[in-house]
Design an enzyme around this catalytic site. Structure first.
Site, short mmCIF file in Angstrom:
data_model
loop_
_atom_site.label_atom_id
_atom_site.label_comp_id
_atom_site.label_asym_id
_atom_site.label_seq_id
_atom_site.Cartn_x
_atom_site.Cartn_y
_atom_site.Cartn_z
N HIS A 1 0.84 -1.21 0.00
CA HIS A 1 0.00 0.00 0.00
C HIS A 1 0.87 1.26 0.00
O HIS A 1 0.61 2.22 -0.72
CB HIS A 1 -0.93 0.01 1.22
CG HIS A 1 -2.17 -0.79 1.02
ND1 HIS A 1 -2.19 -2.16 1.13
CD2 HIS A 1 -3.44 -0.43 0.69
CE1 HIS A 1 -3.42 -2.59 0.89
NE2 HIS A 1 -4.19 -1.56 0.62
N LYS B 1 -9.92 -8.62 7.49
CA LYS B 1 -10.59 -8.91 8.77
C LYS B 1 -10.60 -7.67 9.63
O LYS B 1 -9.70 -6.84 9.54
CB LYS B 1 -9.90 -10.07 9.49
CG LYS B 1 -8.57 -9.73 10.11
CD LYS B 1 -8.04 -10.90 10.93
CE LYS B 1 -6.63 -10.66 11.44
NZ LYS B 1 -6.57 -9.83 12.66
#
Lengths: 295, 179
Positions: B37, B108
């Site tokens: 990222h 998650k």
């Protein structure tokens, strides 16, 4: 004649490699049983779905002998060394070698990154790693080593509180509840909570992690500490965080508190969170290298 | 509701999804966690060209995952590959997903700052810790980029078959199941 030290060292290394493999591919019985029971009681559809996936994962990991979670964590080693056991040094070397070898063999994910250069050693070893805690046991000729793989998600939620001794114990349940609430779904709930109550800053954190080695459902032998464990456990299960933060009755599987004397001016509380995928393995041998116990 | 998707998938289809729906996906997805990222944003800032392979992953899915990979001969094999905590990518995901043209995030724990409404993003949850069983639904590794970031931080192009059940925990209306 005593046992050949080199042979004994090789045996310890081999048992360590087996134990590391068990620690990442098998779920201990207490956690397995907990989820099987939970599955019977759960009525919420989403929670039931998550429990079934979790149980399926325990089964598949065991069948295929592959890591249950891709985060095989930082491997924490706890050595209980009998003062009459023939090998009293070299544990760091033996453990390092075993860890390097299984990192390739099982394989494990390498979770050892240099804090300044960001370079991953690729071996799960390096600067002061893996962490090893050594305890000498008097009047014993046995060696016991336990392995606790600790994943990043739950470990990131850990905290050290330095409370004011005047109101420390009174505030404790509340601050722990706030901590777990803030953590939400991040540590892979339902969690297991280790608390080191008292000691100094570093000792409270060490005790908090060591507390995770206790079996699910076990209580501190001091009744006042045991009551506190239950009180905090019940409080956390009011939070409605549920499995993976999706809501539900179970947020915490168990709370384990370990105690240490504190300085009159300090009230340290170390809190370590553990994910539901709480993996532990251990072995115990005598001075001849005979296996007394393997979990 | 249960939905089975072949990727890539249109945003119109994703806008039908509601929290609580169960999704199974088939096709190509990519893994990306912290360092990937960071680099996606750095490339934009420095006006660098993204790898050509990024063209074919548009409208597929970003999976927050740092897998265990084994290299046999010249083939990569997935050993265990469950989700990692998405919250760590929360501050950069809108921009990264925008750059890659992605509208499905799998992870998650959820993401508080995900711009689900404007960017038409759904967040799908898979239970953490379930890396072994997830590997069963990953049928192969098609490609890898940025392996210099390390095996668990690289961008893995994974072929998945009926990957699920993924639960819609944040939908494009802004609804979220996280407390």
């Amino acid at each position: 004649m005593g046992i050949n030290i080199e042979i004994l060292e090789e045996k310890i290394k081999l048992l360590l490699k087996h134990a590391i493999k068990r620690s990442v591919t098998l779920i201990p019985n207490d956690i397995q049983n907990f989820f099987e029971e939970l599955e019977k009681q759960e009525t919420n559809e989403i929670s039931k779905n998550q429990i079934n996936l979790i149980l399926e994962n325990f089964k598949y990991g065991k069948e295929k002998s592959i890591p249950l979670c891709q985060d095989t964590g930082i491997l924490n080693f706890y050595i209980k060394l009998g003062n009459q056991f023939p090998i009293i040094s070299n544990y760091s070397d033996i453990i390092n070698e075993a860890v390097k070898e299984v990192t390739d063999d099982i394989p494990l994910r390498s979770n050892s990154v240099d804090p300044i250069t960001n370079k991953n050693s690729g071996t799960n070893t390096g600067l002061n790693s893996p962490p090893i805690t050594l305890e000498i046991v008097d009047n014993s000729s046995d060696l016991e080593i336990s392995i606790l793989p600790k994943g990043g998600g739950a470990e990131n939620m850990s905290k050290l509180f330095m409370l004011n001794p005047i109101d420390g114990l009174e505030k404790l349940p509340r601050i722990i509840k706030d901590l777990v609430k803030e953590a939400g779904g991040k540590p892979c709930p339902p969690i297991i909570l280790g608390i080191g109550l008292g000691g100094d800053a570093s000792n409270s954190m060490k005790l908090a992690k060591k507390a995770l080695l206790r079996p699910i459902g076990s209580r501190n032998e001091r009744s006042d500490a045991a009551e506190l464990e239950v009180k905090i456990l019940n409080l956390l299960n009011e939070l409605d965080i549920g499995i993976m933060g999706l809501g539900g009755k179970i947020t915490c599987i168990d709370v384990h508190i370990e105690l240490a004397m504190r300085h009159p001016a300090s009230f340290p509380v170390g809190v370590i969170l553990q994910c539901y995928c709480h993996r532990i393995a251990s072995f115990k041998i005598n001075e001849k290298g005979e296996i007394l116990n393997e979990i | 509701m249960r939905y089975d998707f072949d990727l890539p998938v249109s945003t119109e289809d994703l806008m039908k999804l509601k929290t609580g729906d169960l999704i199974y996906i088939t096709g190509l997805i990519i893994t990306a966690r912290d360092l990937a990222h960071k680099r996606i944003l750095e490339y934009k800032k420095e006006n660098k060209n993204y790898p050509e392979s990024f063209e074919k992953i548009k409208n597929t899915a970003i999976y927050h995952c740092g897998p265990i990979i084994k290299k046999d001969d010249s083939n990569y094999k997935i050993v265990s590959a469950g989700p990692t905590t998405s919250a760590r990518m929360d501050s950069v995901e809108n921009e990264a997903a925008g750059i890659l043209d992605m509208h499905i995030i799998i992870g998650k724990g959820g993401m508080k700052n995900l711009d689900v409404k404007n960017q038409k993003i759904v967040y799908l949850a898979y239970p953490g810790g379930c890396g072994a069983i997830a590997s069963k639904m990953i049928t192969g590794v098609e490609h890898v980029e940025w392996l210099d970031l390390g095996s668990s931080e690289a961008i893995w192009f994974l072929k998945v078959k009926n990957f699920g059940p993924l639960i819609v925990t944040q939908d494009t209306t802004g609804k979220s199941v996280y407390k």
